[in-house]
Design an enzyme around this catalytic site. Structure first.
Site, short mmCIF file in Angstrom:
data_model
loop_
_atom_site.label_atom_id
_atom_site.label_comp_id
_atom_site.label_asym_id
_atom_site.label_seq_id
_atom_site.Cartn_x
_atom_site.Cartn_y
_atom_site.Cartn_z
N SER A 63 1.41 -38.04 5.72
CA SER A 63 1.75 -39.26 4.97
C SER A 63 1.89 -40.48 5.86
CB SER A 63 3.06 -39.05 4.21
OG SER A 63 4.11 -38.77 5.13
N THR A 73 2.77 -43.61 12.31
CA THR A 73 2.49 -44.98 11.89
C THR A 73 3.76 -45.82 11.93
OG1 THR A 73 0.73 -44.19 10.42
CG2 THR A 73 1.58 -46.40 10.00
N ALA A 82 4.67 -47.28 15.32
CA ALA A 82 3.68 -48.08 16.07
C ALA A 82 4.16 -49.52 16.14
CB ALA A 82 2.32 -47.99 15.38
N GLN A 83 4.53 -49.97 17.34
CA GLN A 83 5.12 -51.31 17.47
C GLN A 83 4.06 -52.39 17.61
OE1 GLN A 83 7.47 -51.07 20.99
NE2 GLN A 83 9.26 -50.25 20.00
N GLY A 84 3.07 -52.12 18.47
CA GLY A 84 2.19 -53.19 18.95
C GLY A 84 1.42 -53.91 17.88
N GLY A 85 0.58 -53.19 17.15
CA GLY A 85 -0.19 -53.87 16.11
C GLY A 85 -1.48 -53.15 15.79
N GLU A 88 -3.60 -57.38 24.29
CA GLU A 88 -3.02 -56.22 24.98
C GLU A 88 -3.97 -55.73 26.06
OE1 GLU A 88 -2.00 -53.38 21.94
OE2 GLU A 88 -0.33 -54.59 21.22
N ASP A 121 0.19 -29.79 13.93
CA ASP A 121 0.01 -28.78 12.88
C ASP A 121 -1.42 -28.73 12.33
OD1 ASP A 121 2.77 -28.34 13.07
OD2 ASP A 121 3.20 -29.90 11.62
N HIS A 175 1.88 -43.17 27.36
CA HIS A 175 2.23 -44.59 27.34
C HIS A 175 2.98 -44.88 28.62
CE1 HIS A 175 3.55 -48.52 26.14
NE2 HIS A 175 2.83 -48.42 25.03
N ARG A 186 -4.12 -48.36 30.03
CA ARG A 186 -2.92 -47.53 30.07
C ARG A 186 -2.99 -46.37 31.06
NH1 ARG A 186 -1.28 -46.97 23.69
NH2 ARG A 186 -0.72 -49.14 23.43
N HIS A 205 1.97 -40.05 24.38
CA HIS A 205 1.98 -41.07 23.34
C HIS A 205 0.89 -40.92 22.29
CE1 HIS A 205 2.67 -44.98 21.56
NE2 HIS A 205 1.46 -45.41 21.88
N ARG A 248 -7.97 -44.32 24.69
CA ARG A 248 -7.88 -45.24 23.55
C ARG A 248 -7.56 -46.66 24.01
NH1 ARG A 248 -3.16 -46.81 19.84
NH2 ARG A 248 -1.91 -45.93 21.51
N SER A 271 -5.93 -47.52 17.10
CA SER A 271 -5.68 -46.28 16.35
C SER A 271 -5.39 -46.54 14.87
CB SER A 271 -4.52 -45.50 16.97
OG SER A 271 -3.45 -46.36 17.26
#
Length: 527
Positions: free
Chosen positions: A12, A42, A45-48, A114, A221, A242, A289, A350, A385, A390
């Site tokens: 979800s 989700t 996720a801070q960045g954007g 970023e 899972d 990260h 990263r 991360h 990534r 993402s």
């Protein structure tokens, strides 16, 4: 209990919920949530979310090039082009669902830049973009009468021909998915969910590591279930650490200090207060990263220290508070004023760049089964990534999978011959202790031997230790009643094994996979 839905969506986050919203007009949808609706990657996720929106300075070609460079030139060009060219349309959809991206005084998107991006193209909502997207989608899902939400339901196994007594191997052509066996945690019973189409959107697997920024439900899972069902899984060696998780011993998961803070001008320093990134990369703190994480790891090991600092004290204090209110608040609660004090940081697991192998429609190698979001391997990320790619990948592939599923679902029927789950067995307190201890062992093995820097010797040791845990856990699983704990442990061992095996198979250092035995990579794919 047997339940029937046209679409069964397991997970979800942004991928699962946006898929559910896009297919609900076509039939009934079951949305399976392992915990509460907010317990998804989700949300954290801070960045954007990356998308080309400012056409005066930016274009698709630049974003494609940045993505290929970050992925060490092993990204699938078709997947890269698909995500980046479809991104603006999906941003519009998110806005329609109520997502409020920050704007500047002129009413234009307030774009961030970023590490690895050549232009300002990150849309955000303060420093909690993921939470803004997740809460908006939850609201939209709750209002849709065709979507039934099952909170605290835990998917145990996918249903294939194997459950009809047919031998299924990795070479069996035409494996089909007919739904899943799903544990109702309230009743303790495993229900049979039959579906015409099943979608895996279970997120990542970083909880197999001791230090992670992911919620602890990220136990891989979906990947483990698909692997056990003999589906194809790819690129598991590419785990993104990260570089800057808040270092506060005892916290699990680790609080994330967003990459945007380095884009904003944050400087990395060792415990003596000295800058060090110039020793590792000309891009300094804005290097990709994997380079920053390895630099920090190297600095900590050389100096015998368990963290470094991120410094934004030279920036305007009010501006810092405005851009990063949640980070400011969290650090202040630990006695750190980020406008005056350095922030202690260390790398943490991360993001997974590999996963369930899918095509451009999000279809896995198993028929009637799609995989979207972090649990899938679309080919977008390649060896590493690019920051903020993402969330956009998740929604673009949710859209592609939804379109494809809607176009074919009328060809499918429910398979009524599926037997119900055999739920014999009991579980004692003593057995719970065994499960907890084994989980700790998995975390320790992965952290020590399959981390940021690897070697053949470490990988073989991890393989051997995981093999012992696998045998013990399978024996235990066969004699106890299915529980979330035992299933999570099985999945963590499966995923740990896949990461280790695929790391052993890659005889080069590439992207996020760095081994001291093969420090150089072959440049065959580089342009």
């Amino acid at each position: 209990m047997v339940r029937k839905f046209d679409f069964l969506v397991i997970g979800s986050g942004i991928a699962g919920m946006s898929f559910a919203l896009k297919v609900a007009h076509k039939g009934s949808v079951a949305l399976i949530c392992k915990a509460g609706m907010e317990e998804a990657n989700t949300y954290f996720a801070q960045g954007g979310i990356a998308s080309v929106t400012n056409l005066k300075v930016d274009n698709f070609e630049k974003h494609i090039h940045d993505t290929m460079v970050a992925g060490d030139w092993i990204s699938d060009p078709a997947a890269v082009e698909k995500v980046i060219t479809n991104a603006p349309k999906q941003i519009e959809e998110l806005i329609k669902w109520g997502v409020d991206f920050d704007k500047n005084d002129k009413g234009e998107f307030d774009l961030h830049k970023e590490g690895g991006h050549s232009e300002f193209r990150i849309l955000h909502h303060k420093d909690n973009t993921g939470a803004e997207i997740q809460t908006s989608l939850i609201e939209a899902v709750k209002q849709n009468p065709n979507i039934t939400i099952f909170s605290n339901f835990y998917a145990v196994e996918l249903i294939t021909q194997h459950h009809l007594g047919i031998i299924v191997t990795r070479h069996t052509p035409g494996i089909k998915c007919f739904g899943a066996y799903i544990l109702n945690e309230q009743t303790g019973e495993v229900d049979t969910f039959l579906s015409k189409v099943t979608v895996m959107a279970t997120g990542g697997c970083e909880a197999v590591y001791r230090h992670t920024t992911n919620p602890l439900v990220a136990t891989g899972d979906g990947i483990a279930m698909v692997y056990r069902a003999k589906g194809a899984v790819k690129d598991m060696e590419f785990i993104q650490f990260h570089p800057t998780a808040l270092f506060h011993p005892g916290d699990r998961p680790s609080f994330l200090i967003t990459e945007a803070m380095r884009g904003y001008g944050g400087v990395l320093r060792n415990l003596a207060g000295e800058e060090f990134m110039h020793k590792y990369d000309p891009r300094l703190s804005l290097a990709p990263r994997d380079i920053v994480a390895r630099a920090i790891d190297s600095e900590m090991k050389q100096r015998g220290e368990d963290h470094v600092y991120l410094d934004v004290t030279h920036k305007d204090p009010e501006e810092t508070k405005k851009h990063f209110p949640n980070i400011y608040k969290k650090c202040l609660s630990l006695g750190i004023d980020i406008t005056k004090d350095y922030i202690p940081v260390a790398p943490a697991a991360h993001y997974l760049c590999g996963g369930i192998k899918v095509d451009l429609d999000g279809q896995s190698s198993i028929r009637r089964l799609y995989a979207i979001g972090e649990c899938s391997c679309t080919g977008l990320h390649g060896g590493n990534r690019l920051a903020s790619n993402s969330l956009i990948e998740a929604i673009v592939y949710a859209d592609a999978a939804a379109q494809h599923a809607v176009s074919v679902i009328d060809r499918y029927d429910f398979n009524e011959d599926i037997p119900e789950w055999n739920d014999e067995g009991t579980i004692s307190t003593e057995e719970r202790v065994l499960i907890t201890q084994s989980m700790n062992e998995v975390n320790q093995i992965m952290e020590s031997y399959v981390g940021i820097v690897r070697s053949n010797l470490r990988l073989v040791r991890a393989w051997n230790r995981l093999d012992i845990l696998y045998e013990e856990t399978e024996r235990l699983f066969k004699r106890v009643k299915a529980s979330r704990e035992i299933c999570e442990l099985r999945n963590m061992i499966n995923v740990g094994y896949l990461i280790t095996r695929q790391a052993m198979e890659r005889k080069e250092s590439r992207g996020l996979h760095y081994t001291i035995d093969y420090p150089k990579h072959s440049d065959d794919n580089k342009q």
